[in-house]
Design an enzyme around this catalytic site. Structure first.
Site, mmCIF file in Angstrom:
data_model
loop_
_atom_site.group_PDB
_atom_site.id
_atom_site.type_symbol
_atom_site.label_atom_id
_atom_site.label_comp_id
_atom_site.label_asym_id
_atom_site.label_seq_id
_atom_site.Cartn_x
_atom_site.Cartn_y
_atom_site.Cartn_z
ATOM 1 N N SER A 208 0.806 -1.221 0.000
ATOM 2 C CA SER A 208 0.000 0.000 0.000
ATOM 3 C C SER A 208 0.840 1.272 0.000
ATOM 4 O O SER A 208 0.327 2.349 -0.298
ATOM 5 C CB SER A 208 -0.956 0.006 1.202
ATOM 6 O OG SER A 208 -0.258 -0.234 2.411
ATOM 7 N N ASP B 274 -3.315 5.998 11.827
ATOM 8 C CA ASP B 274 -2.438 5.550 10.743
ATOM 9 C C ASP B 274 -1.182 6.408 10.697
ATOM 10 O O ASP B 274 -1.196 7.534 10.195
ATOM 11 C CB ASP B 274 -3.192 5.627 9.411
ATOM 12 C CG ASP B 274 -2.387 5.062 8.248
ATOM 13 O OD1 ASP B 274 -1.222 4.694 8.463
ATOM 14 O OD2 ASP B 274 -2.935 4.997 7.135
ATOM 15 N N HIS C 267 1.018 5.203 6.449
ATOM 16 C CA HIS C 267 0.767 5.750 5.116
ATOM 17 C C HIS C 267 0.926 7.268 5.147
ATOM 18 O O HIS C 267 1.232 7.840 6.192
ATOM 19 C CB HIS C 267 -0.628 5.348 4.647
ATOM 20 C CG HIS C 267 -0.805 3.863 4.539
ATOM 21 N ND1 HIS C 267 -1.413 3.113 5.528
ATOM 22 C CD2 HIS C 267 -0.440 2.993 3.573
ATOM 23 C CE1 HIS C 267 -1.405 1.835 5.173
ATOM 24 N NE2 HIS C 267 -0.831 1.743 3.995
#
Length: 366
Positions: free
Chosen positions: A117, A342, A345
């Site tokens: 990702s 998160d 990312h």
């Protein structure tokens, strides 16, 4: 009189020839110096500087950003994290030029990101940068069941692809007998279709429990339930490097490794005081060029493996520059299904745009 005029003419011709030769020598010296300077300048060593002309695009104008990366849409209130530009210590890099990227560098070519990702993060950043440069150009976005996403510009006969492949090596079988084979790559036929390859792998190697997508690891003829993950990672990277050396012609295909994108889940890695414990509430980068925790261990493995290759891939060593950006993560503004903030990312617009600016610089000068 005729003899004197002829002598004068000969002298004048000789003078002109000398001046031309001197000019050519000076020009060659300048060009050589520029090439040498670019060759020996490490564009991955530097610092973040405030630049009010940033970001390179407004996330509102990019329809491709997945919700987990669209921090502004998800309610992030601050804007300063968008205003930083990467500045190498010993040279300047060209500002990203999407029309040049499409019309000169990638015209008639395919670029493929292969990885997890974080590769998706970079792929989406590049699609936004290109859409911003050519908003009226006809483009298509397709996603196949096999996990290949393709963003195409028919007018330029150019495609920017993302192939989801978190480990690069094979995982075979079904639960509860899924085996990760550290010595095997069967998906390489897809990689051979690209003119530029950008690989990435690390993010998933530390997952355990329900997030772990395998039940055993096979190395050679030995199968174990688990092993030191960094050791397993190095074995897999050696398999990847061997595959590249045996299957990719460097005169036709450019190969990059994205480097290791760090997370910011422990403030003790960037501050003696420890801060708030993670990336939550961080709004500014670390200034300067040093990171308290030092080099990332996976980054060191990748660097070692690439040096051993017959035809070394180009390492996009984005680790340090990304370590300095504790402010660039979605944190609580990700909404990507994470039960915890998160800190792995990156927001878009954001840090991956600078990764792509460096990729543009690499391709610009290649």
């Amino acid at each position: 009189m005729m003899r004197g005029a002829a002598s004068t003419g000969v002298v004048m011709v000789m003078v002109i020839m000398i001046l031309v030769l001197l000019n050519q020598t000076e020009s060659a010296s300048v060009n050589g110096s520029s090439q040498s300077h670019r060759k020996f300048c490490n564009i991955y060593l530097g610092s973040w500087v405030y630049d009010k002309s940033y970001p390179l695009y407004d996330s509102k104008t990019c329809p491709f950003i997945e919700r987990q990366f669209n921090c502004k849409s998800n309610g992030r209130p601050d804007n300063e994290y968008l205003k930083y530009r990467w500045q190498p210590s010993g040279c300047n890099i060209p500002r990203f030029n999407g029309l040049d990227f499409l019309g000169r560098i990638m015209k008639g070519k395919k670029l493929m990101f292969v990885g997890d990702s974080l590769s998706l993060n970079q792929w989406q950043s590049l699609t936004c940068l290109l859409h911003n440069a050519a908003p009226n150009a006809n483009s298509t976005l397709t996603r196949s069941p096999s996990g290949l996403s393709t963003f195409s510009f028919p007018a330029y006969n150019s495609s920017i692809m993302f192939s989801r492949n978190a480990f690069l090596v094979d995982i075979v079988g079904a639960p509860p007998n899924r085996v990760m084979k550290l010595d095997s790559i069967s998906s390489g036929s897809l990689w051979k279709t690209a003119d530029v390859l950008v690989f990435n792998s690390w993010h998933w190697w530390l997952h355990t429990g329900r997030k772990q997508p395998w039940d055993a690891i096979m190395s050679g003829n030995v199968t174990v339930k688990d092993m030191d993950r960094l050791v397993a990672y190095e074995k897999a990277m050696m398999t990847w490097a061997k595959w590249i050396d045996q299957n990719i012609d460097p005169s036709k295909t450019k190969v990059f490794f994205q480097g290791v994108s760090p997370d910011h889940g422990r403030a003790s890695e960037w501050s003696k005081q420890g801060g708030k414990g993670s990336c939550i509430g961080e709004t500014k980068p670390i200034m300067g060029s040093k990171y308290w925790a030092g080099p990332h261990r996976a980054e060191m493995v990748v660097g070692k493996v690439i040096k051993m290759m017959k035809n070394p891939a180009r390492l996009m060593d984005v680790t340090l520059m990304s370590q300095l950006r504790k402010d660039g993560h979605p944190s609580v503004y990700g909404f990507g299904g994470h039960k915890v903030p998160d800190c792995s990312h990156w927001c878009l617009s954001g840090v991956p745009d600078s990764w792509n600016q460096l990729l543009y610089s690499e391709l610009f000068h290649s």
